[in-house]
Design a protein around this motif. Structure first.
Motif, PDB file in Angstrom:
ATOM      1  N   TRP A 159       0.863  -1.195   0.000  1.00 25.66           N
ATOM      2  CA  TRP A 159       0.000   0.000   0.000  1.00 25.66           C
ATOM      3  C   TRP A 159       0.891   1.234   0.000  1.00 25.66           C
ATOM      4  N   ASN A 160       0.517   2.215  -0.799  1.00 25.40           N
ATOM      5  CA  ASN A 160       1.259   3.468  -0.857  1.00 25.40           C
ATOM      6  C   ASN A 160       0.312   4.608  -0.526  1.00 25.40           C
ATOM      7  N   LEU A 161       0.668   5.370   0.488  1.00 28.62           N
ATOM      8  CA  LEU A 161      -0.124   6.542   0.878  1.00 28.62           C
ATOM      9  C   LEU A 161       0.596   7.791   0.382  1.00 28.62           C
ATOM     10  N   VAL A 162      -0.067   8.552  -0.458  1.00 28.56           N
ATOM     11  CA  VAL A 162       0.524   9.772  -1.005  1.00 28.56           C
ATOM     12  C   VAL A 162      -0.098  10.974  -0.297  1.00 28.56           C
ATOM     13  N   PHE A 163       0.751  11.812   0.283  1.00 32.09           N
ATOM     14  CA  PHE A 163       0.298  13.012   0.970  1.00 32.09           C
ATOM     15  C   PHE A 163       0.519  14.216   0.054  1.00 32.09           C
ATOM     16  N   MET A 164      -0.490  14.625  -0.680  1.00 35.71           N
ATOM     17  CA  MET A 164      -0.365  15.795  -1.562  1.00 35.71           C
ATOM     18  C   MET A 164      -0.363  17.039  -0.685  1.00 35.71           C
ATOM     19  N   GLN A 165       0.817  17.618  -0.555  1.00 34.50           N
ATOM     20  CA  GLN A 165       1.023  18.659   0.456  1.00 34.50           C
ATOM     21  C   GLN A 165       1.538  19.968  -0.120  1.00 34.50           C
ATOM     22  N   PHE A 166       2.290  19.865  -1.219  1.00 35.90           N
ATOM     23  CA  PHE A 166       2.946  21.055  -1.767  1.00 35.90           C
ATOM     24  C   PHE A 166       2.547  21.270  -3.223  1.00 35.90           C
ATOM     25  N   THR A 167       2.958  22.410  -3.733  1.00 40.33           N
ATOM     26  CA  THR A 167       2.858  22.672  -5.164  1.00 40.33           C
ATOM     27  C   THR A 167       4.249  23.023  -5.661  1.00 40.33           C
ATOM     28  N   GLN A 168       4.554  22.608  -6.896  1.00 39.17           N
ATOM     29  CA  GLN A 168       5.889  22.853  -7.418  1.00 39.17           C
ATOM     30  C   GLN A 168       5.824  23.428  -8.826  1.00 39.17           C
ATOM     31  N   GLU A 169       6.899  24.102  -9.199  1.00 43.96           N
ATOM     32  CA  GLU A 169       7.093  24.639 -10.539  1.00 43.96           C
ATOM     33  C   GLU A 169       8.505  24.279 -10.978  1.00 43.96           C
TER      34      GLU A 169
END
Length: 887
Positions: free
Chosen positions: A202-212
């Motif tokens: 199982w992989n838990l992805v924590f979408m926390q930031f934004t990048q450029e």
């Protein structure tokens, strides 16, 4: 033992009880990411929701998503069958939070499900976190009580997820299961991490930031969760096995393969059975979602997967096509969870059988040619890329099969040479892989949709309306206004204009205001599936965002479109009645003047088939039954008997169209899901006529047809043609066919008599014009030369054979003149072929006729030239050649 079906249901039920909306699996052809060939992860259908381009289906969701990794960047094809966990098709269980809950709740859900609901031993579990993610480390430690060494910090990109160089990103936390020290391998981050002892489940992805540009530039305003659990891996854990192929679903499929082949999955045969089982799943699901085998794009990848499995069936010694006979077992195992398999079963079996029959011919021929090409090669040799390409291009033998067939002999293939020869084909394939087409919209439409919402379509009930202009687009960018002469796209909050979709062409008409605006709508499109965009040119006045406008479609054109679209549904039902339930729609184009309908069927329709379909559709039209529509959920619609198109993306509500007379059980003649515009009663179609039937691609046929006035005009034109023929023959239209047949027979008889007369003339030694005597003496060589007007060139060789027989020893030449052109042939008796070649003599004559070349044998040759007036010159050229030889 917990079955795979139980695991799937348990996962969805657990998150459903925690207020997660259960979302059905999206089709394998992606709608939300045009850069992908196939959906390859559970989050793909939600990509636009995570980026903010679309509204999520709910604050939190859960799904079991079908995935395929067999082409492009994510391609596991070559490993399948030889490892414990590689698949082309797999299911991704996932739970998603769209700005609702974050790390603590995600970790709590994962730990509760695994250890409390499913009862996994916590001692067998360990987790990873991104090396700087102290928050996740502390949350795991608090929730599990693990020692620090069981919460492993990983400094690589393996534990940091990003949607791309720009957009959402964040750390990951992976959960691993320890299969035991009897299996080699170490925990993640160790030198032995590539071993099979510790397996990520199982992989838990924590979408926390934004990048450029791959650099983090800030925090996301709404941190989100995306998790992915491969059901095959967790099934292996819960069923007490280490290998995915030892789980219940695969054991059932492999067992069916063993039974049908009579070969056990042991030793060298194990990989073949695994390949067949895995590829059966991917090919069947792709077919169910509307992908058909072809030579480019997704269809090419599908065919490649099919053929890899079929080659392994060949290796197992299967004498007859195998794959289609395994489909019932697959449907038994997975059909309850994925009803598209049940609906698509007839088509899946028919396509698989047809492809395997065709491939077996290709395989036998290709292997023979490959053996010939490598007969002199030993181990360490290399097959030239050009040869591999010829096998593919000329004989249909795929490159990977060439490589696979030679691998056991230690012979390599020049891949670079093959790639160079395949450059053009690959360029086309890459173009086809760019996306589904429907999803390939400019970002401007997402901006407008999020701001203004979906366009309300009022055209089911009306052909006119009033609306407010909510956006104007010019050259791909929004503008505030448009003036006279400008070509722009106008969006309104509501419209009676139907946007092109489902094969139906978009409406045309006008947008106007009392103040003087005249905007000619040339067509209407439907970006994102929910905006109606009016494409056209400002003829008079100007228009600005916020204006109130009147909309008026071309009603007569719409009526013709409606009749054609409604006829496609009747045609679909009639084709299934006549040809079988394997028939499904594979595309259509509905315009105002005609329509075309593509459907799955392996062979051309007969004249009788066409006549029966026409009669059946026209009978439904004459019945003049009312056409009704209902709004239902997709599941309820299909349960009620509505025919859904595989691979189509349906919303929460669908329009169910019922047409035609009721049969057994009270079901209408045609019941389908369709959002197009339709007639109110079948009689409004007026008349139906098929004007052509043809092939589109392997296994797909196309009907082109007319309705209403267009059909009547077509029939009138044919009637006038028949009357003109009858008048010329001085007979009645009813008797014209017999009269024409009699004339054809008479012409054949006269042509035969004329040919016989010319043949008799030639055999009598005479010729037209001043051909001269039948035989001449040129230096002691007998020569017969003739020019015959109107002689069929096919008669030249038989006449020359008879001339040779008559002469005994000598040379004969005949020039047949027809419509100013000439066919020229020479014959040399066997006793003279060591001195004279018919080929050389013919070439001399052909040159005199203004032509080039000529071919045959030393005793008989033929050619031709464009200038029949030079026929005597051709004979003279032969005489000169004979005289020179005897000089």
């Amino acid at each position: 033992m917990t079955s795979t079906n139980d695991i799937r249901r348990s996962f969805l039920d657990y998150f459903g009880s925690s207020d997660h909306a259960e979302v059905a699996s999206a089709p394998l052809v992606p709608f939300s990411d045009p850069t992908l060939m196939f959906v390859n992860a559970g989050m793909v259908p939600f990509k636009n929701a995570f980026t903010g381009l679309e509204t999520p289906p709910a604050p939190r969701a859960t799904s079991s998503q079908k995935c395929v990794r067999a082409g492009g960047k994510h391609n596991d094809l070559d490993n399948v069958g030889y490892t414990a966990r590689h698949h082309t098709f797999f299911e991704m269980l996932g739970n998603f939070s769209f700005g609702d809950y974050f790390k603590e709740q995600a970790i709590d859900h994962a730990w509760t499900l695994l250890t409390k609901e499913w009862g996994l031993d916590p001692e067998r579990l360990l987790v990873t976190v991104y090396h700087t993610d102290d928050e996740a480390f502390d949350l795991w430690k608090k929730r599990t009580g693990f020692a620090d060494e069981k919460i492993i910090r990983i400094p690589t990109k393996d534990n940091f997820w990003a949607m791309g160089s720009d957009g959402p990103c964040g750390p990951c936390s992976e959960i691993f299961y320890d299969h035991g020290d009897h299996i080699w391998g170490g925990p993640p981050g160790s030198p032995e991490e590539d071993g099979d002892r510790f397996v990520e489940i199982w992989n838990l992805v924590f979408m926390q930031f934004t990048q450029e540009n791959d650099e983090i530039v800030g925090d996301l305003p709404k941190p989100s969760i995306d998790t992915g659990m491969g059901i095959e891996r967790v099934a292996a854990v819960m069923q007490g096995v280490h290998d995915n192929y030892d789980t219940d679903t695969f054991k059932a499929l492999i067992g069916a393969s063993e039974s049908l082949t009579g070969v056990k999955a042991e030793g060298d045969n194990t990989a073949s059975h695994r390949v067949i089982a895995d590829h059966l799943r991917s090919t069947s699901f792709l077919l169910a979602d509307g992908v058909l085998p072809s030579n480019e794009g997704r269809g090419y990848v599908l065919r490649r997967i099919m053929r890899r499995a079929m080659r392994h069936a060949h290796l197992l010694g299967a004498k007859d096509p195998l794959m289609h006979r395994l489909v019932p077992e697959l449907v038994s195992e997975m059909g309850a969870a994925y009803p598209e398999l049940v609906r698509g079963q007839p088509l899946i079996q028919e396509v698989l059988e047809r492809e395997e029959v065709q491939f077996r011919r290709t395989l036998d021929k290709g292997l023979r040619l490959l053996d010939d090409a490598t007969a002199d090669m030993g181990e360490g040799g290399t097959l030239p890329g050009e040869t591999a390409f010829k096998l593919y291009d000329t004989y249909g033998f795929p490159y990977d099969l060439t490589e696979d067939a030679l691998r056991g002999r230690g012979i390599a293939v020049d891949k670079e040479g093959f790639d160079a020869a395949m450059a053009e084909q690959k360029a086309k394939a890459r173009e086809a892989w760019k996306g589904s087409g429907e999803a390939a919209n400019e970002e401007v439409w997402f901006d407008i949709a999020e701001r203004a919402g979906s366009t309300e379509f009022t055209g089911y009930a009306s052909t006119t309306g009033e609306a407010e202009v909510v956006a104007i687009v010019k050259d791909g960018a929004e503008v505030a206004s448009a003036a006279e002469g400008e070509e722009v796209i106008i969006l309104t909050n509501q419209t009676p204009f139907y946007g092109e979709s489902g094969g139906q062409t978009g409406d045309a008409g006008r947008i106007w205001t009392p103040e003087g605006l005249e905007f000619a709508v040339e067509t209407t499109n439907k970006p994102l599936g929910r905006l109606h965009t009016h494409v056209g040119k400002v003829g008079k006045g100007s228009v600005a965002v916020g204006d109130a406008v009147h909309l008026e479609i071309d009603a007569e054109r719409r009526d013709r479109i409606r009749a054609n679209h409604s006829a496609t549904h009747l045609v679909h039902a009639a084709l299934r009645d006549r040809l079988g339930d394997h028939v499904t729609q594979k595309g259509s184009l509905v315009s105002d003047d005609r329509f075309r309908f593509d459907f799955s069927h392996p062979k051309p329709m007969t004249e009788d088939d066409i006549a029966v379909v026409e009669a059946e559709v026209n009978a439904e039209i004459r019945a003049n039954e009312q056409v009704s529509t209902r709004l239902m959920t997709p599941d309820d619609a299909v349960a009620a008997g509505a025919l859904a198109l595989f691979g189509e993306k349906y919303g929460d509500e669908v329009r169910v169209l019922s047409m035609g007379s009721k049969g057994e059980g009270g079901r209408n003649y045609s019941v389908e899901l369709c959002g197009g515009t339709h007639v109110k009663a079948t009689g409004d179609i007026g008349l139906f006529k098929i004007v052509s039937e043809s092939a589109v691609s392997s296994g797909v046929r196309r009907i082109e047809a007319l309705t209403g006035e267009a059909a009547r005009a077509w029939l009138v034109a044919r009637d006038e043609a028949v009357r003109a023929i009858a008048s010329a023959l001085k007979t009645s239209p009813d008797e014209a066919p017999q009269r024409v047949a009699a004339l054809v027979d008479e012409r054949k008889r006269l042509e035969k008599e004329l040919a016989e007369a010319k043949r008799a003339l030639a055999l009598g030694g005479g010729g037209s014009g001043d051909a001269g005597p039948a035989d001449e003496d040129i230096g002691g060589i007998a020569f017969s030369g003739q020019v015959i007007d109107g002689l069929n060139p096919k008669e030249l060789r038989p006449l020359l054979d008879e001339a040779k027989t008559r002469m005994g020893s000598g040379i004969a030449a005949i020039c047949a003149v027809n419509d100013g052109k000439a066919a020229f042939a020479c014959a040399v008796t066997d006793d003279l072929t060591h001195r004279f070649s018919a080929v050389e003599l013919v070439r001399a004559g052909v040159e005199a006729l203004g032509g080039k070349g000529g071919g045959g044998r030393a005793d008989m040759a033929q050619g031709g030239g464009p200038d029949g007036s030079k026929a005597q010159d051709a004979l003279a050229a032969v005489r000169e050649a004979l005289a020179r030889e005897n000089a």
